[in-house]
Design an enzyme around this catalytic site. Structure first.
Site, PDB file in Angstrom:
ATOM      1  N   LYS A  83       0.842  -1.225  -0.028  1.00 41.85           N
ATOM      2  CA  LYS A  83       0.077  -0.091  -0.079  1.00 41.85           C
ATOM      3  C   LYS A  83       0.948   1.207  -0.014  1.00 41.85           C
ATOM      4  O   LYS A  83       0.566   2.246   0.686  1.00 41.85           O
ATOM      5  CB  LYS A  83      -1.030   0.121   0.944  1.00 41.85           C
ATOM      6  CG  LYS A  83      -1.842  -1.289   1.387  1.00 41.85           C
ATOM      7  CD  LYS A  83      -2.457  -1.758   0.066  1.00 41.85           C
ATOM      8  CE  LYS A  83      -3.517  -1.013  -0.442  1.00 41.85           C
ATOM      9  NZ  LYS A  83      -4.024  -1.431  -1.703  1.00 41.85           N
ATOM     10  N   THR A  87       1.293  -0.637  -6.926  1.00 46.95           N
ATOM     11  CA  THR A  87       0.582  -0.911  -8.500  1.00 46.95           C
ATOM     12  C   THR A  87       0.963   0.209  -9.445  1.00 46.95           C
ATOM     13  O   THR A  87       1.016   0.018 -10.526  1.00 46.95           O
ATOM     14  CB  THR A  87      -1.023  -0.793  -8.145  1.00 46.95           C
ATOM     15  OG1 THR A  87      -1.105  -1.847  -6.878  1.00 46.95           O
ATOM     16  CG2 THR A  87      -1.805  -1.361  -9.342  1.00 46.95           C
ATOM     17  N   TRP A  88       0.854   1.446  -9.246  1.00 49.73           N
ATOM     18  CA  TRP A  88       1.161   2.290 -10.076  1.00 49.73           C
ATOM     19  C   TRP A  88       2.492   2.371 -10.532  1.00 49.73           C
ATOM     20  O   TRP A  88       2.981   2.719 -11.814  1.00 49.73           O
ATOM     21  CB  TRP A  88       0.860   3.871  -9.277  1.00 49.73           C
ATOM     22  CG  TRP A  88       1.202   5.058 -10.257  1.00 49.73           C
ATOM     23  CD1 TRP A  88       0.953   5.149 -11.640  1.00 49.73           C
ATOM     24  CD2 TRP A  88       1.464   6.480  -9.744  1.00 49.73           C
ATOM     25  NE1 TRP A  88       1.297   6.347 -12.059  1.00 49.73           N
ATOM     26  CE2 TRP A  88       1.622   7.334 -11.025  1.00 49.73           C
ATOM     27  CE3 TRP A  88       1.915   6.875  -8.368  1.00 49.73           C
ATOM     28  CZ2 TRP A  88       1.919   8.454 -10.918  1.00 49.73           C
ATOM     29  CZ3 TRP A  88       2.312   8.023  -8.316  1.00 49.73           C
ATOM     30  CH2 TRP A  88       2.241   9.019  -9.492  1.00 49.73           C
ATOM     31  N   HIS A 143       7.060  -7.599  -2.072  1.00 45.34           N
ATOM     32  CA  HIS A 143       6.925  -7.112  -0.700  1.00 45.34           C
ATOM     33  C   HIS A 143       8.089  -7.341   0.309  1.00 45.34           C
ATOM     34  O   HIS A 143       8.086  -6.847   1.520  1.00 45.34           O
ATOM     35  CB  HIS A 143       5.815  -7.083   0.020  1.00 45.34           C
ATOM     36  CG  HIS A 143       4.399  -6.305  -1.035  1.00 45.34           C
ATOM     37  ND1 HIS A 143       4.578  -5.185  -1.327  1.00 45.34           N
ATOM     38  CD2 HIS A 143       3.228  -6.798  -1.302  1.00 45.34           C
ATOM     39  CE1 HIS A 143       3.513  -4.736  -2.077  1.00 45.34           C
ATOM     40  NE2 HIS A 143       2.742  -5.656  -1.966  1.00 45.34           N
ATOM     41  N   ARG A 166       6.383   5.720   0.962  1.00 41.19           N
ATOM     42  CA  ARG A 166       5.484   6.392   1.241  1.00 41.19           C
ATOM     43  C   ARG A 166       5.517   6.956   2.743  1.00 41.19           C
ATOM     44  O   ARG A 166       5.811   6.106   3.605  1.00 41.19           O
ATOM     45  CB  ARG A 166       4.164   5.757   0.966  1.00 41.19           C
ATOM     46  CG  ARG A 166       3.081   6.543   0.865  1.00 41.19           C
ATOM     47  CD  ARG A 166       1.819   5.813   0.428  1.00 41.19           C
ATOM     48  NE  ARG A 166       0.513   6.515   0.204  1.00 41.19           N
ATOM     49  CZ  ARG A 166      -0.791   6.128  -0.412  1.00 41.19           C
ATOM     50  NH1 ARG A 166      -0.897   4.862  -0.470  1.00 41.19           N
ATOM     51  NH2 ARG A 166      -1.715   7.142  -0.662  1.00 41.19           N
ATOM     52  N   SER A 174      -4.182   3.621   4.015  1.00 40.48           N
ATOM     53  CA  SER A 174      -4.489   2.682   2.844  1.00 40.48           C
ATOM     54  C   SER A 174      -4.647   1.360   3.100  1.00 40.48           C
ATOM     55  O   SER A 174      -5.447   0.514   2.454  1.00 40.48           O
ATOM     56  CB  SER A 174      -3.385   3.218   1.722  1.00 40.48           C
ATOM     57  OG  SER A 174      -3.626   2.193   0.409  1.00 40.48           O
TER      58      SER A 174
END
Length: 284
Positions: A83, A87-88, A143, A166, A174
Protein backbone atom coordinates in the site's frame (compact mmCIF):
# COMPACT_ATOMS: atom_id res chain seq x y z
CA UNK A 1 -3.46 3.61 -8.97
CA UNK A 2 -2.67 1.61 -5.86
CA UNK A 3 -5.92 -0.38 -5.81
CA UNK A 4 -4.56 -3.90 -5.34
CA UNK A 5 -6.73 -6.64 -6.91
CA UNK A 6 -8.47 -7.99 -3.84
CA UNK A 7 -9.97 -10.87 -5.77
CA UNK A 8 -6.51 -12.04 -6.84
CA UNK A 9 -5.18 -11.82 -3.29
CA UNK A 10 -8.20 -13.33 -1.57
CA UNK A 11 -7.30 -16.35 0.50
CA UNK A 12 -10.23 -18.66 0.99
CA UNK A 13 -10.51 -19.94 4.54
CA UNK A 14 -10.69 -23.55 3.42
CA UNK A 15 -7.64 -23.02 1.22
CA UNK A 16 -5.68 -21.70 4.19
CA UNK A 17 -6.69 -24.78 6.16
CA UNK A 18 -5.47 -27.00 3.33
CA UNK A 19 -2.18 -25.11 3.21
CA UNK A 20 -1.69 -25.69 6.90
CA UNK A 21 -2.40 -29.41 6.51
CA UNK A 22 0.04 -29.73 3.63
CA UNK A 23 2.82 -27.74 5.29
CA UNK A 24 5.93 -29.77 5.89
CA UNK A 25 6.69 -30.97 9.39
CA UNK A 26 9.78 -28.76 9.30
CA UNK A 27 7.69 -25.69 8.57
CA UNK A 28 5.08 -26.61 11.18
CA UNK A 29 7.82 -26.97 13.75
CA UNK A 30 9.23 -23.59 12.78
CA UNK A 31 5.83 -21.89 12.95
CA UNK A 32 5.20 -23.26 16.43
CA UNK A 33 8.32 -21.50 17.72
CA UNK A 34 7.62 -18.06 16.22
CA UNK A 35 6.06 -15.06 17.99
CA UNK A 36 2.45 -14.62 16.88
CA UNK A 37 0.23 -11.56 16.75
CA UNK A 38 -3.50 -11.43 16.06
CA UNK A 39 -4.22 -10.00 12.64
CA UNK A 40 -7.09 -7.83 11.46
CA UNK A 41 -9.23 -10.94 10.99
CA UNK A 42 -9.21 -14.63 11.90
CA UNK A 43 -7.25 -15.78 8.85
CA UNK A 44 -4.55 -13.10 8.81
CA UNK A 45 -2.67 -13.79 12.04
CA UNK A 46 0.93 -12.64 11.80
CA UNK A 47 4.12 -14.55 12.58
CA UNK A 48 7.47 -12.89 13.25
CA UNK A 49 10.32 -14.36 11.22
CA UNK A 50 13.79 -12.88 10.80
CA UNK A 51 12.60 -9.64 12.39
CA UNK A 52 9.48 -9.10 10.23
CA UNK A 53 5.79 -10.03 10.47
CA UNK A 54 4.01 -12.14 7.84
CA UNK A 55 0.68 -13.93 7.37
CA UNK A 56 0.98 -17.73 7.45
CA UNK A 57 0.65 -18.32 3.71
CA UNK A 58 3.08 -15.54 2.84
CA UNK A 59 5.70 -16.77 5.29
CA UNK A 60 5.63 -20.22 3.74
CA UNK A 61 6.03 -18.70 0.27
CA UNK A 62 8.89 -16.44 1.39
CA UNK A 63 10.82 -19.32 2.93
CA UNK A 64 10.31 -21.31 -0.27
CA UNK A 65 11.61 -18.39 -2.34
CA UNK A 66 14.62 -18.01 -0.04
CA UNK A 67 15.48 -21.67 -0.51
CA UNK A 68 14.73 -22.10 -4.21
CA UNK A 69 14.69 -18.86 -6.19
CA UNK A 70 17.68 -18.00 -8.37
CA UNK A 71 17.99 -14.52 -9.79
CA UNK A 72 18.84 -13.95 -13.46
CA UNK A 73 21.46 -11.50 -14.63
CA UNK A 74 19.03 -8.92 -16.06
CA UNK A 75 16.23 -9.04 -13.46
CA UNK A 76 14.69 -5.76 -12.34
CA UNK A 77 12.91 -5.97 -8.98
CA UNK A 78 10.09 -3.58 -8.12
CA UNK A 79 10.13 -3.49 -4.32
CA UNK A 80 7.88 -1.90 -1.72
CA UNK A 81 5.95 -2.44 1.46
CA UNK A 82 2.22 -2.99 0.85
CA UNK A 83 0.00 0.00 0.00
CA UNK A 84 2.76 2.44 -0.87
CA UNK A 85 1.88 3.01 -4.53
CA UNK A 86 3.35 -0.22 -5.86
CA UNK A 87 0.54 -0.87 -8.36
CA UNK A 88 1.18 2.48 -10.03
CA UNK A 89 4.94 1.94 -10.06
CA UNK A 90 4.48 -1.48 -11.65
CA UNK A 91 2.34 0.04 -14.38
CA UNK A 92 4.90 2.74 -15.14
CA UNK A 93 7.78 0.25 -15.27
CA UNK A 94 5.82 -2.18 -17.42
CA UNK A 95 4.83 0.52 -19.91
CA UNK A 96 8.44 1.71 -20.16
CA UNK A 97 9.99 -1.73 -20.59
CA UNK A 98 7.43 -3.06 -23.08
CA UNK A 99 7.06 0.03 -25.26
CA UNK A 100 8.95 -1.70 -28.09
CA UNK A 101 6.31 -4.44 -28.12
CA UNK A 102 3.12 -2.45 -27.54
CA UNK A 103 1.96 1.04 -28.30
CA UNK A 104 -0.23 3.02 -25.96
CA UNK A 105 -3.36 1.95 -27.83
CA UNK A 106 -2.87 -1.81 -27.44
CA UNK A 107 -0.93 -2.04 -24.19
CA UNK A 108 -1.94 -5.00 -21.99
CA UNK A 109 -2.31 -2.44 -19.21
CA UNK A 110 -5.59 -1.39 -20.81
CA UNK A 111 -7.14 -4.78 -20.03
CA UNK A 112 -5.03 -6.19 -17.20
CA UNK A 113 -3.92 -5.09 -13.77
CA UNK A 114 -0.15 -4.75 -13.30
CA UNK A 115 -0.30 -7.58 -10.74
CA UNK A 116 -1.34 -9.92 -13.56
CA UNK A 117 1.37 -8.76 -15.94
CA UNK A 118 4.33 -8.70 -13.55
CA UNK A 119 5.13 -11.86 -11.54
CA UNK A 120 5.54 -11.68 -7.79
CA UNK A 121 8.61 -13.17 -6.14
CA UNK A 122 6.67 -14.46 -3.15
CA UNK A 123 3.35 -15.28 -4.86
CA UNK A 124 4.56 -16.83 -8.12
CA UNK A 125 8.08 -18.21 -7.77
CA UNK A 126 7.19 -20.98 -5.24
CA UNK A 127 4.44 -22.19 -7.59
CA UNK A 128 6.10 -21.71 -10.97
CA UNK A 129 9.83 -21.23 -10.45
CA UNK A 130 10.66 -21.93 -14.09
CA UNK A 131 7.63 -20.31 -15.72
CA UNK A 132 7.41 -16.96 -13.93
CA UNK A 133 9.70 -15.29 -16.48
CA UNK A 134 8.09 -16.90 -19.52
CA UNK A 135 6.95 -13.52 -20.89
CA UNK A 136 10.61 -12.54 -21.33
CA UNK A 137 10.00 -9.35 -19.37
CA UNK A 138 12.69 -8.69 -16.74
CA UNK A 139 10.33 -7.21 -14.13
CA UNK A 140 9.61 -9.02 -10.85
CA UNK A 141 7.65 -7.46 -7.98
CA UNK A 142 8.03 -8.13 -4.27
CA UNK A 143 7.05 -6.90 -0.81
CA UNK A 144 9.81 -8.93 0.86
CA UNK A 145 12.15 -6.87 3.10
CA UNK A 146 15.66 -6.59 1.72
CA UNK A 147 17.31 -8.73 4.38
CA UNK A 148 14.77 -11.52 3.78
CA UNK A 149 15.28 -11.67 0.00
CA UNK A 150 16.91 -14.74 -1.55
CA UNK A 151 20.70 -14.36 -1.43
CA UNK A 152 20.98 -14.31 -5.22
CA UNK A 153 18.69 -11.28 -5.28
CA UNK A 154 20.42 -9.46 -2.42
CA UNK A 155 23.80 -9.54 -4.13
CA UNK A 156 22.76 -6.93 -6.75
CA UNK A 157 25.70 -8.10 -8.85
CA UNK A 158 23.89 -8.08 -12.18
CA UNK A 159 20.37 -7.09 -11.20
CA UNK A 160 18.62 -3.83 -10.37
CA UNK A 161 16.00 -2.79 -7.83
CA UNK A 162 13.51 0.04 -7.66
CA UNK A 163 12.10 0.75 -4.22
CA UNK A 164 9.10 2.94 -3.45
CA UNK A 165 8.33 4.28 0.02
CA UNK A 166 5.44 6.41 1.22
CA UNK A 167 4.59 8.61 4.18
CA UNK A 168 3.77 6.15 7.03
CA UNK A 169 0.44 7.71 7.98
CA UNK A 170 -0.88 7.45 4.42
CA UNK A 171 0.50 3.94 4.14
CA UNK A 172 -1.36 2.84 7.27
CA UNK A 173 -4.65 4.43 6.21
CA UNK A 174 -4.46 2.81 2.76
CA UNK A 175 -3.59 -0.54 4.33
CA UNK A 176 -6.42 -0.23 6.83
CA UNK A 177 -9.06 0.39 4.17
CA UNK A 178 -7.67 -2.45 2.06
CA UNK A 179 -7.87 -4.90 4.96
CA UNK A 180 -11.40 -3.74 5.75
CA UNK A 181 -12.54 -4.50 2.18
CA UNK A 182 -10.58 -7.75 2.28
CA UNK A 183 -12.41 -8.84 5.42
CA UNK A 184 -15.83 -7.99 4.02
CA UNK A 185 -15.04 -10.04 0.94
CA UNK A 186 -13.82 -13.02 2.95
CA UNK A 187 -16.91 -12.96 5.15
CA UNK A 188 -19.22 -12.62 2.16
CA UNK A 189 -20.55 -9.38 3.57
CA UNK A 190 -22.04 -6.65 1.43
CA UNK A 191 -22.73 -4.46 4.44
CA UNK A 192 -19.73 -2.21 4.92
CA UNK A 193 -20.72 -1.61 8.53
CA UNK A 194 -19.34 -5.06 9.41
CA UNK A 195 -16.75 -4.51 12.10
CA UNK A 196 -13.21 -5.81 11.98
CA UNK A 197 -11.86 -7.90 14.81
CA UNK A 198 -9.38 -5.10 15.48
CA UNK A 199 -10.49 -1.48 15.66
CA UNK A 200 -8.86 1.38 13.75
CA UNK A 201 -7.17 2.53 16.96
CA UNK A 202 -5.84 -0.96 17.70
CA UNK A 203 -4.64 -1.28 14.13
CA UNK A 204 -2.80 2.02 14.40
CA UNK A 205 -1.09 0.90 17.59
CA UNK A 206 -0.01 -2.36 15.98
CA UNK A 207 1.29 -0.53 12.91
CA UNK A 208 3.22 1.88 15.13
CA UNK A 209 4.73 -1.09 16.97
CA UNK A 210 5.74 -2.65 13.65
CA UNK A 211 3.25 -5.50 13.92
CA UNK A 212 1.82 -5.31 10.42
CA UNK A 213 2.17 -7.32 7.21
CA UNK A 214 5.81 -7.21 6.09
CA UNK A 215 6.46 -4.82 8.99
CA UNK A 216 7.96 -3.04 10.86
CA UNK A 217 7.39 -0.48 8.14
CA UNK A 218 10.39 1.71 8.97
CA UNK A 219 12.71 -1.31 9.08
CA UNK A 220 11.39 -2.30 5.65
CA UNK A 221 12.19 1.16 4.28
CA UNK A 222 15.55 1.37 6.06
CA UNK A 223 16.81 -1.91 4.64
CA UNK A 224 16.40 -0.75 1.05
CA UNK A 225 17.51 2.82 1.79
CA UNK A 226 20.85 1.62 3.16
CA UNK A 227 21.42 -0.48 0.06
CA UNK A 228 20.61 2.51 -2.16
CA UNK A 229 23.41 4.43 -0.43
CA UNK A 230 25.88 1.58 -0.88
CA UNK A 231 24.91 0.72 -4.46
CA UNK A 232 23.06 3.66 -6.05
CA UNK A 233 23.80 2.30 -9.51
CA UNK A 234 21.85 -0.87 -8.65
CA UNK A 235 19.05 0.36 -6.37
CA UNK A 236 16.88 3.36 -7.19
CA UNK A 237 15.08 4.64 -4.07
CA UNK A 238 11.89 6.61 -4.77
CA UNK A 239 9.34 8.44 -2.66
CA UNK A 240 5.66 8.22 -3.57
CA UNK A 241 5.08 11.89 -2.81
CA UNK A 242 7.85 12.97 -5.19
CA UNK A 243 6.64 10.56 -7.86
CA UNK A 244 3.18 12.09 -7.76
CA UNK A 245 4.57 15.64 -7.81
CA UNK A 246 6.70 15.22 -10.95
CA UNK A 247 5.73 11.93 -12.58
CA UNK A 248 7.17 12.82 -15.98
CA UNK A 249 10.62 13.47 -14.51
CA UNK A 250 10.62 10.11 -12.76
CA UNK A 251 9.35 8.24 -15.81
CA UNK A 252 12.45 9.45 -17.63
CA UNK A 253 14.60 8.55 -14.62
CA UNK A 254 13.07 5.07 -14.42
CA UNK A 255 13.67 4.50 -18.12
CA UNK A 256 17.31 5.54 -17.78
CA UNK A 257 17.83 3.39 -14.69
CA UNK A 258 16.31 0.30 -16.32
CA UNK A 259 18.54 0.68 -19.38
CA UNK A 260 15.67 1.82 -21.60
CA UNK A 261 16.20 5.58 -22.04
CA UNK A 262 13.87 7.42 -24.37
CA UNK A 263 15.32 8.24 -27.77
CA UNK A 264 15.14 11.70 -29.29
CA UNK A 265 12.39 10.48 -31.62
CA UNK A 266 10.39 9.07 -28.70
CA UNK A 267 10.74 12.35 -26.85
CA UNK A 268 9.61 14.22 -29.95
CA UNK A 269 6.56 11.97 -30.21
CA UNK A 270 5.67 12.68 -26.59
CA UNK A 271 6.03 9.04 -25.55
CA UNK A 272 7.02 9.77 -21.92
CA UNK A 273 3.92 11.94 -21.53
CA UNK A 274 1.75 9.23 -23.09
CA UNK A 275 3.09 6.65 -20.64
CA UNK A 276 2.22 8.95 -17.75
CA UNK A 277 -1.29 9.35 -19.16
CA UNK A 278 -1.73 5.61 -19.72
CA UNK A 279 -0.83 4.83 -16.11
CA UNK A 280 -2.84 7.65 -14.52
CA UNK A 281 -6.34 7.56 -13.09
CA UNK A 282 -8.89 8.04 -15.83
CA UNK A 283 -6.17 8.39 -18.46
CA UNK A 284 -6.21 12.20 -18.14
Amino acid sequence: MDSSPINNMTINLSHVAEEEEEASSKFKKLISTLPKEKGSNDFMDLYQYQGFWYPFSMLQAIISAQENFKSSWNDIYICSAPKTGCTWLKALCYAIVTRDHFNMENSPLLTNLPHVLIPSLEFDSPKNPSDMKAQNIPLIATHIPFDALPKSVQSLDSTKMIYLCREPKDTFISLWHFMQRFTWLQQGESDETTELLISFEEGFELFSEGKTMWGPYWDHVLGYWKQSLDKPESLLFLKYEELTKDTLFYVRKLAEFMGKPFSRDEEGEGLPERIVKLCSFGGD
